[in-house]
Design a protein around this motif. Structure first.
Motif, PDB file in Angstrom:
ATOM      1  N   ALA A 142       0.658  -1.089  -0.025  1.00 41.85           N
ATOM      2  CA  ALA A 142      -0.180   0.032  -0.022  1.00 41.85           C
ATOM      3  C   ALA A 142       1.225   1.874   0.303  1.00 41.85           C
ATOM      4  O   ALA A 142       0.695   2.583  -0.435  1.00 41.85           O
ATOM      5  CB  ALA A 142      -1.019   0.126   0.711  1.00 41.85           C
ATOM      6  N   GLU A 179      -8.513  11.938   3.787  1.00 40.67           N
ATOM      7  CA  GLU A 179      -9.245  10.883   3.169  1.00 40.67           C
ATOM      8  C   GLU A 179      -8.076  10.738   2.043  1.00 40.67           C
ATOM      9  O   GLU A 179      -7.913   8.937   2.161  1.00 40.67           O
ATOM     10  CB  GLU A 179     -10.349  11.244   1.795  1.00 40.67           C
ATOM     11  N   ALA A 182      -6.824   7.569   3.827  1.00 37.11           N
ATOM     12  CA  ALA A 182      -6.969   6.524   4.325  1.00 37.11           C
ATOM     13  C   ALA A 182      -7.395   5.393   3.680  1.00 37.11           C
ATOM     14  O   ALA A 182      -7.489   4.707   3.679  1.00 37.11           O
ATOM     15  CB  ALA A 182      -8.487   6.943   4.883  1.00 37.11           C
ATOM     16  N   LYS A 183      -6.525   6.387   2.583  1.00 32.93           N
ATOM     17  CA  LYS A 183      -6.332   5.156   1.004  1.00 32.93           C
ATOM     18  C   LYS A 183      -5.416   3.729   0.926  1.00 32.93           C
ATOM     19  O   LYS A 183      -6.174   2.807   1.192  1.00 32.93           O
ATOM     20  CB  LYS A 183      -6.599   5.376  -0.435  1.00 32.93           C
ATOM     21  N   VAL A 185      -4.593   2.886   3.895  1.00 38.05           N
ATOM     22  CA  VAL A 185      -4.738   2.176   5.277  1.00 38.05           C
ATOM     23  C   VAL A 185      -5.480   1.504   5.078  1.00 38.05           C
ATOM     24  O   VAL A 185      -5.480   0.229   5.601  1.00 38.05           O
ATOM     25  CB  VAL A 185      -5.017   2.896   6.506  1.00 38.05           C
ATOM     26  N   THR A 186      -7.019   1.458   3.837  1.00 43.30           N
ATOM     27  CA  THR A 186      -7.548   0.683   3.765  1.00 43.30           C
ATOM     28  C   THR A 186      -7.280  -0.446   2.950  1.00 43.30           C
ATOM     29  O   THR A 186      -7.704  -1.633   2.932  1.00 43.30           O
ATOM     30  CB  THR A 186      -8.815   1.189   3.281  1.00 43.30           C
ATOM     31  N   LEU A 187      -5.877  -0.587   1.829  1.00 43.90           N
ATOM     32  CA  LEU A 187      -5.786  -0.828   1.032  1.00 43.90           C
ATOM     33  C   LEU A 187      -5.055  -1.705   2.140  1.00 43.90           C
ATOM     34  O   LEU A 187      -5.177  -3.156   0.572  1.00 43.90           O
ATOM     35  CB  LEU A 187      -4.807  -0.424   0.081  1.00 43.90           C
ATOM     36  N   LEU A 189      -5.342  -2.643   5.001  1.00 42.78           N
ATOM     37  CA  LEU A 189      -5.787  -3.251   5.945  1.00 42.78           C
ATOM     38  C   LEU A 189      -6.809  -4.484   5.458  1.00 42.78           C
ATOM     39  O   LEU A 189      -7.595  -5.644   6.130  1.00 42.78           O
ATOM     40  CB  LEU A 189      -6.506  -2.990   7.487  1.00 42.78           C
ATOM     41  N   ARG A 190      -7.820  -4.612   4.436  1.00 39.51           N
ATOM     42  CA  ARG A 190      -8.268  -5.268   3.936  1.00 39.51           C
ATOM     43  C   ARG A 190      -7.489  -6.375   3.690  1.00 39.51           C
ATOM     44  O   ARG A 190      -9.034  -7.568   3.044  1.00 39.51           O
ATOM     45  CB  ARG A 190      -9.508  -4.865   2.523  1.00 39.51           C
ATOM     46  N   GLN A 230      -9.661 -10.327  -3.838  1.00 38.35           N
ATOM     47  CA  GLN A 230      -8.654  -9.678  -3.018  1.00 38.35           C
ATOM     48  C   GLN A 230      -7.506  -9.451  -4.041  1.00 38.35           C
ATOM     49  O   GLN A 230      -6.871  -7.417  -3.904  1.00 38.35           O
ATOM     50  CB  GLN A 230      -8.348  -9.872  -1.494  1.00 38.35           C
ATOM     51  N   TYR A 241      -7.089   5.120  -8.491  1.00 36.39           N
ATOM     52  CA  TYR A 241      -6.418   5.761  -7.516  1.00 36.39           C
ATOM     53  C   TYR A 241      -5.285   6.925  -8.413  1.00 36.39           C
ATOM     54  O   TYR A 241      -5.288   7.617  -8.471  1.00 36.39           O
ATOM     55  CB  TYR A 241      -5.384   5.515  -6.421  1.00 36.39           C
TER      56      TYR A 241
END
Length: 252
Positions: A142, A179, A182-183, A185-187, A189-190, A230, A241
């Motif tokens: 990420a 935002e 967060a991009k 981070v969510t990449l 964690l998911r 995934q 992005y």
């Protein structure tokens, strides 16, 4: 519960199992890509070539859904590399689990019961796992995407890229900044959460012994599906992005 072998150097901790799995993932990805283009033929393509051509065409269509078609080609290699590496990494923990007794793995180290209790009672060392089941690996991926997106935005679309932080009004700058952070981070964690949860479930099923074989077979098949989804999501979001950073509204 299992422990993973950790090596420490200058205060830094390295997960040996993750490093071994990453190396294997890289080697498999390179070998598969090399085999797919080894004997290219227009008249008599091999099955591997047909599959790779389908994969490239699929990735081209996927990227084209997030940006103008004439801008797709520079990012095609990146998309193929990401989806292949992540998919292979997601599946590495499925076929086998290499576990040794903790005293056999580290015979020179006196392991006390207090140490085992502090690690959830784990008395075994796992030497193999999916690289993407480690948060540091997904965070590294990420972070690479994060740096690449902002570099491309600043190089190819600087005016509109900087302007979007203050859109629609300057007061929204903190929100847009959150935002942006967060991009990645969510990449990370998911991807980590889905693969790690699958490996935890595999460890749980193994505790059932022979009775767990039907469940293991069913979960292995489902894990392949999850691993593919995934890898696809991570790659697609990366391209989205990049598109948001490099293509402004008028051009899009």
């Amino acid at each position: 519960m299992h422990l993973f072998p950790i090596a420490e150097w200058n205060g830094m901790r390295f997960d040996i199992a993750a490093m071994i799995a990453i190396l294997v993932s890289v080697i498999i990805t390179i070998v598969v890509a090399r085999l797919a283009v080894r004997n290219l033929s227009v008249d008599n393509p091999s099955k591997m070539q047909n599959f790779m051509e389908w994969a490239v065409d699929f990735m081209h269509s996927t990227i084209a859904s997030s940006m103008p078609v004439h801008k797709v080609r520079p990012y095609l290699a990146l998309g193929m590399t990401l989806i292949m590496f992540i998919f292979i990494s997601n599946l590495l923990g499925l076929p086998l689990l290499i576990i040794t007794d903790i005293h056999e793995a580290f015979p020179a180290i006196g392991i006390t019961q207090d140490y085992l209790d502090s690690h959830g009672g784990a008395a075994h060392v796992a030497w193999w796992k999916s690289p993407t089941a480690d948060l540091s690996v997904t965070a590294g991926l990420a972070l690479i995407v994060f740096v690449l997106v902002h570099y491309l935005g600043m190089r190819l679309n600087r005016k509109h890229y900087l302007k979007h932080y203050f859109h629609p009004y300057p007061v929204f700058f903190p929100v847009n900044l959150i935002e942006t952070v967060a991009k990645p981070v969510t990449l990370a964690l998911r991807l980590f959460a889905n693969i790690y949860a699958g490996e935890v479930l595999i460890s749980t099923i193994l505790m059932l012994g022979w009775a767990g074989i039907p469940f293991m077979v069913a979960w292995q098949g489902f894990s392949i599906f999850i691993g593919a989804i995934q890898a696809f999501l991570f790659t697609v979001l990366t391209m989205v992005y990049i598109s948001q950073a490099t293509v402004h509204d008028e051009e899009h």
